[in-house]
Design a protein around this motif. Structure first.
Motif, PDB file in Angstrom:
ATOM      1  N   GLU A 192      43.733  67.142  -2.073  1.00  0.00           N
ATOM      2  CA  GLU A 192      43.226  65.294  -1.275  1.00  0.00           C
ATOM      3  C   GLU A 192      42.666  65.780   0.560  1.00  0.00           C
ATOM      4  OE1 GLU A 192      44.974  63.185  -4.761  1.00  0.00           O
ATOM      5  OE2 GLU A 192      45.558  64.933  -2.724  1.00  0.00           O
ATOM      6  N   SER A 193      42.102  65.826   1.692  1.00  0.00           N
ATOM      7  CA  SER A 193      42.031  65.588   2.257  1.00  0.00           C
ATOM      8  C   SER A 193      40.897  64.010   3.331  1.00  0.00           C
ATOM      9  CB  SER A 193      41.983  66.951   3.212  1.00  0.00           C
ATOM     10  OG  SER A 193      40.729  67.360   3.058  1.00  0.00           O
ATOM     11  N   GLY A 194      40.869  64.222   4.244  1.00  0.00           N
ATOM     12  CA  GLY A 194      40.217  63.041   5.049  1.00  0.00           C
ATOM     13  C   GLY A 194      40.517  61.694   5.691  1.00  0.00           C
ATOM     14  N   GLY A 195      41.350  61.582   4.890  1.00  0.00           N
ATOM     15  CA  GLY A 195      42.141  59.708   4.917  1.00  0.00           C
ATOM     16  C   GLY A 195      42.546  59.624   6.557  1.00  0.00           C
ATOM     17  N   GLY A 196      42.207  58.028   7.366  1.00  0.00           N
ATOM     18  CA  GLY A 196      42.645  58.222   8.443  1.00  0.00           C
ATOM     19  C   GLY A 196      42.843  56.169   7.817  1.00  0.00           C
ATOM     20  N   SER A 197      43.115  56.405   9.401  1.00  0.00           N
ATOM     21  CA  SER A 197      43.066  54.577   9.613  1.00  0.00           C
ATOM     22  C   SER A 197      41.545  54.531  10.295  1.00  0.00           C
ATOM     23  CB  SER A 197      44.613  54.325  10.787  1.00  0.00           C
ATOM     24  OG  SER A 197      44.718  54.419   9.938  1.00  0.00           O
ATOM     25  N   VAL A 198      40.711  53.462  10.146  1.00  0.00           N
ATOM     26  CA  VAL A 198      39.434  53.153  10.705  1.00  0.00           C
ATOM     27  C   VAL A 198      39.822  50.944  10.830  1.00  0.00           C
ATOM     28  CG1 VAL A 198      38.500  55.139  10.029  1.00  0.00           C
ATOM     29  CG2 VAL A 198      38.183  52.687   8.307  1.00  0.00           C
ATOM     30  N   GLN A 199      38.732  51.327  11.529  1.00  0.00           N
ATOM     31  CA  GLN A 199      38.246  49.480  11.525  1.00  0.00           C
ATOM     32  C   GLN A 199      37.707  48.990  10.391  1.00  0.00           C
ATOM     33  OE1 GLN A 199      37.078  48.475  15.630  1.00  0.00           O
ATOM     34  NE2 GLN A 199      39.557  47.769  16.243  1.00  0.00           N
ATOM     35  N   SER A 200      37.637  48.108   9.855  1.00  0.00           N
ATOM     36  CA  SER A 200      36.750  47.100   8.964  1.00  0.00           C
ATOM     37  C   SER A 200      34.940  47.555   9.101  1.00  0.00           C
ATOM     38  CB  SER A 200      36.992  45.218   9.113  1.00  0.00           C
ATOM     39  OG  SER A 200      35.837  45.148   8.124  1.00  0.00           O
ATOM     40  N   GLY A 201      34.338  47.887   8.678  1.00  0.00           N
ATOM     41  CA  GLY A 201      33.228  48.212   8.442  1.00  0.00           C
ATOM     42  C   GLY A 201      32.728  49.644   9.243  1.00  0.00           C
ATOM     43  N   GLY A 202      34.023  49.924   8.888  1.00  0.00           N
ATOM     44  CA  GLY A 202      33.875  51.935   9.705  1.00  0.00           C
ATOM     45  C   GLY A 202      33.419  52.394   7.954  1.00  0.00           C
ATOM     46  N   SER A 203      33.305  54.147   8.140  1.00  0.00           N
ATOM     47  CA  SER A 203      33.794  55.060   7.315  1.00  0.00           C
ATOM     48  C   SER A 203      34.654  56.053   7.053  1.00  0.00           C
ATOM     49  CB  SER A 203      32.250  55.594   7.574  1.00  0.00           C
ATOM     50  OG  SER A 203      31.027  54.519   7.121  1.00  0.00           O
ATOM     51  N   LEU A 204      35.085  57.031   6.351  1.00  0.00           N
ATOM     52  CA  LEU A 204      35.703  58.190   6.478  1.00  0.00           C
ATOM     53  C   LEU A 204      34.611  58.394   4.689  1.00  0.00           C
ATOM     54  CD1 LEU A 204      39.568  56.198   6.288  1.00  0.00           C
ATOM     55  CD2 LEU A 204      37.820  57.846   7.761  1.00  0.00           C
ATOM     56  N   ARG A 205      35.008  59.788   5.365  1.00  0.00           N
ATOM     57  CA  ARG A 205      34.516  61.084   3.761  1.00  0.00           C
ATOM     58  C   ARG A 205      36.084  61.408   3.339  1.00  0.00           C
ATOM     59  NH1 ARG A 205      30.951  65.848   2.872  1.00  0.00           N
ATOM     60  NH2 ARG A 205      32.460  66.961   4.132  1.00  0.00           N
ATOM     61  N   LEU A 206      36.664  61.519   1.859  1.00  0.00           N
ATOM     62  CA  LEU A 206      37.404  61.958   1.602  1.00  0.00           C
ATOM     63  C   LEU A 206      36.720  63.228   0.647  1.00  0.00           C
ATOM     64  CD1 LEU A 206      39.735  59.180   0.687  1.00  0.00           C
ATOM     65  CD2 LEU A 206      39.519  60.037   2.638  1.00  0.00           C
ATOM     66  N   SER A 207      37.969  63.967   0.994  1.00  0.00           N
ATOM     67  CA  SER A 207      37.124  65.711   0.365  1.00  0.00           C
ATOM     68  C   SER A 207      39.030  66.088  -1.080  1.00  0.00           C
ATOM     69  CB  SER A 207      37.310  66.916   1.240  1.00  0.00           C
ATOM     70  OG  SER A 207      35.908  66.297   1.694  1.00  0.00           O
ATOM     71  N   CYS A 208      37.927  66.628  -1.709  1.00  0.00           N
ATOM     72  CA  CYS A 208      39.397  66.939  -2.561  1.00  0.00           C
ATOM     73  C   CYS A 208      38.618  68.348  -3.402  1.00  0.00           C
ATOM     74  CB  CYS A 208      39.540  65.835  -4.075  1.00  0.00           C
ATOM     75  SG  CYS A 208      40.408  66.592  -5.745  1.00  0.00           S
ATOM     76  N   ILE A 209      39.739  69.766  -2.813  1.00  0.00           N
ATOM     77  CA  ILE A 209      39.577  70.881  -3.269  1.00  0.00           C
ATOM     78  C   ILE A 209      40.632  71.252  -4.792  1.00  0.00           C
ATOM     79  CG2 ILE A 209      39.094  73.210  -2.949  1.00  0.00           C
ATOM     80  CD1 ILE A 209      39.092  72.269   0.255  1.00  0.00           C
ATOM     81  N   VAL A 210      39.607  71.510  -5.595  1.00  0.00           N
ATOM     82  CA  VAL A 210      40.709  72.127  -6.611  1.00  0.00           C
ATOM     83  C   VAL A 210      40.393  73.468  -7.009  1.00  0.00           C
ATOM     84  CG1 VAL A 210      40.755  71.717  -9.181  1.00  0.00           C
ATOM     85  CG2 VAL A 210      39.552  69.954  -8.455  1.00  0.00           C
ATOM     86  N   SER A 211      41.491  73.950  -6.959  1.00  0.00           N
ATOM     87  CA  SER A 211      41.854  75.139  -7.614  1.00  0.00           C
ATOM     88  C   SER A 211      42.104  75.792  -8.305  1.00  0.00           C
ATOM     89  CB  SER A 211      41.951  76.276  -6.348  1.00  0.00           C
ATOM     90  OG  SER A 211      44.181  75.915  -6.349  1.00  0.00           O
TER      91      SER A 211
END
Length: 123
Positions: free
Chosen positions: A5-24
């Protein structure tokens, strides 16, 4: 099988994030890929899933704010998270397996997990 997984982080309320998950290393045509989250002191809960038959599910708590999608060519699962709330703060995990249902958000039905990516939403 590797799940990253990747893409996590810290944001303020109302913000956006996109998480990615690569499977092999997945060799089967059928699968269910899912996102789970676990907040501190709480049980792991299902957030969203996609099945190889095209089925999708979203937890009621994220319906209308989160979107789950996949890119088969890249073996990647995404979780677009909009209008984030402090209650969304958790470690987010991706998993893959072949549960009874094509699309399952039950953690016990998955054997292949990533290490998780932290999402923190501040008010």
């Amino acid at each position: 099988v590797q799940v990253v997984e990747s893409g996590g982080g810290s944001v303020q309320s109302g913000g956006s994030l996109r998480l990615s998950c690569i499977v092999s290393g997945w060799i089967y045509k059928s699968y269910s890929m899912a996102w789970f989250r676990q907040a501190s002191g709480k049980e792991r809960e299902g957030v969203a899933c996609i099945g190889s038959d095209g089925s999708r599910k979203l937890a009621d708590s994220v319906e209308g704010r989160f979107t789950v999608s996949q890119d088969n060519a890249k073996n990647t699962l995404y979780l677009q998270m909009n209008r984030l709330e402090p209650e969304d703060t958790a470690m987010y995990y991706c998993a893959i397996d072949r549960p009874y249902d094509y699309c399952s958000v039950s953690p016990g039905e998955y054997n292949y997990w990533g290490q998780g990516t932290q999402v923190t939403v501040s008010s």
